[in-house]
Design an enzyme around this catalytic site. Sequence first.
Site, mmCIF file in Angstrom:
data_model
loop_
_atom_site.group_PDB
_atom_site.id
_atom_site.type_symbol
_atom_site.label_atom_id
_atom_site.label_comp_id
_atom_site.label_asym_id
_atom_site.label_seq_id
_atom_site.Cartn_x
_atom_site.Cartn_y
_atom_site.Cartn_z
ATOM 1 N N THR A 186 7.232 -3.958 -12.031
ATOM 2 C CA THR A 186 7.118 -5.333 -12.516
ATOM 3 C C THR A 186 5.994 -5.479 -13.539
ATOM 4 O O THR A 186 6.213 -5.932 -14.664
ATOM 5 C CB THR A 186 6.859 -6.282 -11.321
ATOM 6 O OG1 THR A 186 7.877 -6.031 -10.352
ATOM 7 C CG2 THR A 186 6.899 -7.731 -11.735
ATOM 8 N N GLY B 133 11.782 -14.818 -3.537
ATOM 9 C CA GLY B 133 10.966 -13.740 -4.108
ATOM 10 C C GLY B 133 9.509 -14.124 -4.317
ATOM 11 O O GLY B 133 8.758 -13.382 -4.951
ATOM 12 N N ASP C 159 -5.131 -10.168 1.203
ATOM 13 C CA ASP C 159 -5.107 -10.112 -0.269
ATOM 14 C C ASP C 159 -6.256 -10.953 -0.843
ATOM 15 O O ASP C 159 -7.019 -10.483 -1.694
ATOM 16 C CB ASP C 159 -3.741 -10.628 -0.761
ATOM 17 C CG ASP C 159 -3.657 -10.706 -2.266
ATOM 18 O OD1 ASP C 159 -3.457 -9.659 -2.903
ATOM 19 O OD2 ASP C 159 -3.818 -11.818 -2.813
ATOM 20 N N LYS D 2 -9.797 -9.783 -2.893
ATOM 21 C CA LYS D 2 -10.181 -10.386 -4.174
ATOM 22 C C LYS D 2 -11.584 -10.989 -4.106
ATOM 23 O O LYS D 2 -12.381 -10.814 -5.021
ATOM 24 C CB LYS D 2 -9.136 -11.440 -4.576
ATOM 25 C CG LYS D 2 -7.792 -10.805 -4.955
ATOM 26 C CD LYS D 2 -6.698 -11.852 -5.084
ATOM 27 C CE LYS D 2 -5.381 -11.259 -5.522
ATOM 28 N NZ LYS D 2 -4.258 -12.199 -5.399
HETATM 29 N N1 HSE Z 1 0.559 -11.394 -3.524
HETATM 30 C C1 HSE Z 1 -0.373 -11.847 -4.505
HETATM 31 C C2 HSE Z 1 -0.350 -13.389 -4.547
HETATM 32 C C3 HSE Z 1 -0.037 -11.264 -5.830
HETATM 33 O O1 HSE Z 1 0.535 -13.982 -3.933
HETATM 34 O O2 HSE Z 1 -1.225 -14.001 -5.141
HETATM 35 C C4 HSE Z 1 -1.137 -11.311 -6.852
HETATM 36 O O3 HSE Z 1 -2.245 -10.555 -6.481
#
Ligand code: HSE
Length: 403
Positions: free
Chosen positions: A11, A181, A195, A199
């Site tokens: 992607t 998606g 996640d 970050k």
């Molecule tokens: N899974 C992450 C989000 C993708 O939903 O922000 C980008 O890091």
Amino acid sequence: MTNIAILGYGTVGSGVAEVIGTNAELLKKRGTGLYVKYILDLREFPGDPYEDRVIHDFDTILDDPEIKVICETMGGTGAAYKFTTLALEKGISVCTSNKELVELHGAELSRIAKEHHCSYLFEASVGGGIPLIRTIVQGLAAEKVERICGILNGTTNFILTKMAKEGAEFDAVLAEAQEHGYAEKDPTADIEGHDAGRKIAILASLVTGQNIAFPDVHTEGITKLTPVDFAYAKALGMQIKLIALYDTQGDKHYGIVSPRLIGEESPLSCVQGVFNGVLIHSNMLDDSMYYGRGAGRKATASAVVGDAIAAAASIGTTIDSGLTEELGDLAEIGTYRQRYFVRLKGSKSVRKEEVEAALGKGSIVFDVAKDEFGFLMKEEMEEAAFMQKTEQLQGVIDYIRVL
Ligand code: HSE
């Protein structure tokens, strides 16, 4: 014109080729033209405009002296780590969207880049297309950053926005997000806050100048939130967001990812759907806010290409990534002071005094759900003390931290 290679034609990798192709004339005019010489992938891509650039052997890239910049968009911490190390050791700059690798090995890779007069850049790893890393490292270089409040995960913000608008259950909205998606088949990293935790660990490392590891961030996800929590938020004129927080209190630094109630006066309350928003408080500038698409093919690829342009313009030198190997740590959450909203069983008229005796003054919210009421604390309390008080109070249903 600088020759580059893309590692991984998924992607983001195909997005990198598209951004370079679409804006080719513009980049040339600016003197920052890029040419995609190789694309490394295990697969073939018959019919793709870049079909003839696809190769399967990393050594072809490594052995080509014309390659000065690599865009690593393969993800993971195995082959990506190995290829990045080998490239940097050869003086080839690497630009990446791979936040797992940046969080785990970013400081080491930055050192290797410096030793070999090239750059390791990772603008796309936090906030997708939002120019956040460069803003912190360069734009806020004169600032002491004291606090970062980030909506850094688009998937969970999409889910929370829908739950707030439709009063829907978490599981139903997650299933819908997966269907469209917006959420991965295995959504754990997003919905459990991992996640966002990675970050904020990267951002905390940049602002402290120390290596802050993701496991030191206190991380909670959004899976326990219910429509009743959102009904209380509405009654309070507030919103519930998954906030990735870096904060300083006294001489301590904290990293906390958790759902939080935020007031509508906060600019973060305008961040809806898959968008990201980051509010930074620094000592001279005060508050500054950054908003945009935190994920998605073109947005993420744009940030990778932005780094590739910067690397191409700095061949033979190192652009400071802002990461160092000096170990840093975050304080335990127990001493962090904040306000809380608590849901309790029973009647407000019977229990108000008892609750205020434990948690201090606050405002009561009632008639939102049967046989319970909500209590929004006015005063801040340390997390450990709050946990102790709520253990002693009967009938605590749940609590949400307040920003
Ligand atoms: N899974 C992450 C989000 C993708 O939903 O922000 C980008 O890091």
